[in-house]
Scaffold this motif. Structure first.
Motif, short mmCIF file in Angstrom:
data_model
loop_
_atom_site.label_atom_id
_atom_site.label_comp_id
_atom_site.label_asym_id
_atom_site.label_seq_id
_atom_site.Cartn_x
_atom_site.Cartn_y
_atom_site.Cartn_z
N ARG A 80 1.67 -3.66 16.32
CA ARG A 80 0.33 -3.69 15.74
C ARG A 80 0.04 -2.40 14.98
NH1 ARG A 80 -2.22 -8.41 15.32
NH2 ARG A 80 -4.24 -7.37 15.42
N ARG A 81 0.54 -1.29 15.51
CA ARG A 81 0.35 -0.01 14.82
C ARG A 81 1.11 0.01 13.49
NH1 ARG A 81 2.74 4.34 18.26
NH2 ARG A 81 4.65 3.63 17.24
N GLU A 82 2.31 -0.54 13.50
CA GLU A 82 3.09 -0.58 12.26
C GLU A 82 2.45 -1.53 11.25
OE1 GLU A 82 5.18 1.79 12.15
OE2 GLU A 82 4.84 2.09 14.30
N GLN A 83 1.83 -2.61 11.74
CA GLN A 83 1.08 -3.51 10.86
C GLN A 83 -0.09 -2.76 10.22
OE1 GLN A 83 1.61 -6.76 10.06
NE2 GLN A 83 -0.27 -6.92 8.84
N LEU A 84 -0.71 -1.88 10.98
CA LEU A 84 -1.83 -1.08 10.47
C LEU A 84 -1.36 -0.11 9.39
CD1 LEU A 84 -4.88 -0.62 10.97
CD2 LEU A 84 -4.25 1.22 12.54
N VAL A 85 -0.18 0.48 9.58
CA VAL A 85 0.40 1.38 8.57
C VAL A 85 0.64 0.61 7.26
CG1 VAL A 85 2.45 2.74 7.95
CG2 VAL A 85 1.45 2.97 10.23
N LEU A 86 1.22 -0.59 7.38
CA LEU A 86 1.45 -1.44 6.20
C LEU A 86 0.14 -1.82 5.52
CD1 LEU A 86 4.30 -4.00 7.01
CD2 LEU A 86 4.31 -2.21 5.29
N THR A 87 -0.86 -2.11 6.33
CA THR A 87 -2.18 -2.48 5.82
C THR A 87 -2.78 -1.35 4.98
OG1 THR A 87 -2.60 -3.97 7.67
CG2 THR A 87 -4.53 -3.14 6.52
N LEU A 88 -2.71 -0.14 5.53
CA LEU A 88 -3.24 1.04 4.83
C LEU A 88 -2.48 1.29 3.53
CD1 LEU A 88 -5.06 3.54 4.74
CD2 LEU A 88 -3.41 4.74 6.17
N ALA A 89 -1.14 1.20 3.60
CA ALA A 89 -0.31 1.42 2.41
C ALA A 89 -0.59 0.37 1.34
CB ALA A 89 1.17 1.41 2.80
N LEU A 90 -0.79 -0.87 1.76
CA LEU A 90 -1.06 -1.97 0.83
C LEU A 90 -2.39 -1.75 0.11
CD1 LEU A 90 0.37 -4.58 -0.03
CD2 LEU A 90 -0.94 -5.79 1.70
N ALA A 91 -3.41 -1.34 0.86
CA ALA A 91 -4.72 -1.07 0.26
C ALA A 91 -4.63 0.08 -0.75
CB ALA A 91 -5.73 -0.73 1.35
N LEU A 92 -3.83 1.09 -0.43
CA LEU A 92 -3.62 2.21 -1.35
C LEU A 92 -2.95 1.76 -2.64
CD1 LEU A 92 -2.51 5.23 0.87
CD2 LEU A 92 -4.26 5.32 -0.90
N VAL A 93 -1.92 0.92 -2.51
CA VAL A 93 -1.21 0.42 -3.70
C VAL A 93 -2.16 -0.38 -4.60
CG1 VAL A 93 0.53 -1.24 -4.48
CG2 VAL A 93 1.11 0.44 -2.75
N VAL A 94 -2.99 -1.22 -3.99
CA VAL A 94 -3.95 -2.02 -4.76
C VAL A 94 -4.90 -1.11 -5.53
CG1 VAL A 94 -5.93 -3.58 -4.56
CG2 VAL A 94 -3.82 -4.08 -3.32
N ALA A 95 -5.45 -0.11 -4.85
CA ALA A 95 -6.39 0.81 -5.50
C ALA A 95 -5.72 1.61 -6.61
CB ALA A 95 -6.97 1.76 -4.45
N VAL A 96 -4.45 1.95 -6.42
CA VAL A 96 -3.70 2.73 -7.41
C VAL A 96 -3.33 1.86 -8.62
CG1 VAL A 96 -1.36 3.65 -7.76
CG2 VAL A 96 -2.78 4.55 -5.93
N ALA A 97 -2.95 0.60 -8.37
CA ALA A 97 -2.39 -0.24 -9.43
C ALA A 97 -3.42 -1.00 -10.25
CB ALA A 97 -1.39 -1.23 -8.82
#
Length: 272
Positions: free
Chosen positions: A168-185
């Motif tokens: 679940r923690r690793e899913q949270l890391v992916l979630t945060l990274a995905l949101a960052l990519v969306v905001a950046v792209a």
């Protein structure tokens, strides 16, 4: 005149920054079959754009906040009796629709909706480049820091628990990274094409790679070639840049898939 005064140089740097952020993360999206997850997160960004403009704050912060909220909502609802593809489809299209409706209520604010839907890489500023590369550095740092744990959790939740890793923690890391990519792209390829930049380079790299690390590296190279090649092609052909970048990535995917299929057929023939 500095290099960053040239709009093509700024566009190239922006494209490379997005490629660097999206490609390694895209491998996990492909391995975990999270394509719809990326779509839902990206579509929510339009609502973030509308809220940011309404409250006169940074579009990056608005897109990041709403994308992160959407990703957290999906994570919280997963495994609670909802069919995942249905849930993601409902959330993705609802978020996009609410975002578009919210934009229509913004009186006195000029907004180029097409730029946010399909990207406007040629209009990036020096400040945008700083945000893109800062976000890319955070995403790459997160992925590198948690690489082994993310990989183990992706392979098997039982294996992750046995290794003392909380999936679940690793899913949270992916979630945060995905949101960052969306905001950046969002400025470069737009919300409708972000998921494509996450998935297509990773899918194109899959037939060429024997290890997860090699797949992430090849996906990054393919994403960079797509960004720079698509930028050059759109300039020469006078086509929209974001879609042209994705088209080139799709052609590379078709080429690697065809090559892999032909090699498999040759191996099958020689085995006989």
């Amino acid at each position: 005149m500095t290099l960053l005064d040239d709009f093509m140089m700024r566009a190239a740097l922006a494209g490379l920054g997005v490629a660097l952020a999206a490609a390694p993360l895209g491998c996990f999206v492909v391995w975990r079959r999270m394509a719809y997850f990326g779509d839902a997160t990206a579509h929510a960004a339009i609502l973030g754009v509308a809220l940011a403009l309404a409250f006169s704050t940074s579009v990056f912060i608005g897109a990041l906040a709403v994308s992160l909220a959407m990703a957290m909502t999906v994570s919280a609802l997963s495994g609670r009796g909802f069919a995942m593809d249905t849930l993601l489809g409902v959330l993705a299209h609802s978020a996009l629709a609410f975002g578009l409706v919210a934009v229509s209520f913004l009186s006195g604010v000029r907004i180029d909706l097409m730029a946010y839907l399909f990207g406007d890489i040629l209009a990036v500023s020096v400040g945008d480049i700083a945000v893109i590369w800062g976000g890319a550095a955070l995403v790459v740092g997160l992925v590198l820091w948690r690489w082994q744990a993310l990989l183990t959790a992706t392979l098997s939740t039982d294996l992750a628990y046995a290794a003392g890793i909380n999936p679940r923690r690793e899913q949270l890391v992916l979630t945060l990274a995905l949101a960052l990519v969306v905001a950046v792209a969002i400025k470069v390829v737009g919300v409708l094409l972000i998921a494509a930049m996450l998935i297509v380079p990773a899918a194109a790299a899959r037939p060429l790679a024997g290890t997860p690390e090699r797949m992430a590296a090849i996906a990054t190279v393919i994403a960079a070639i797509s960004a720079l090649g698509g930028l050059g092609a759109s300039f020469r052909l006078d086509t929209p840049t974001g879609p042209t970048i994705v088209c080139l990535a799709a052609l590379i995917f078709a080429a690697t898939s065809l090559a892999d299929s032909m090699l498999a057929r040759q191996r099958g023939s020689s085995a006989r």
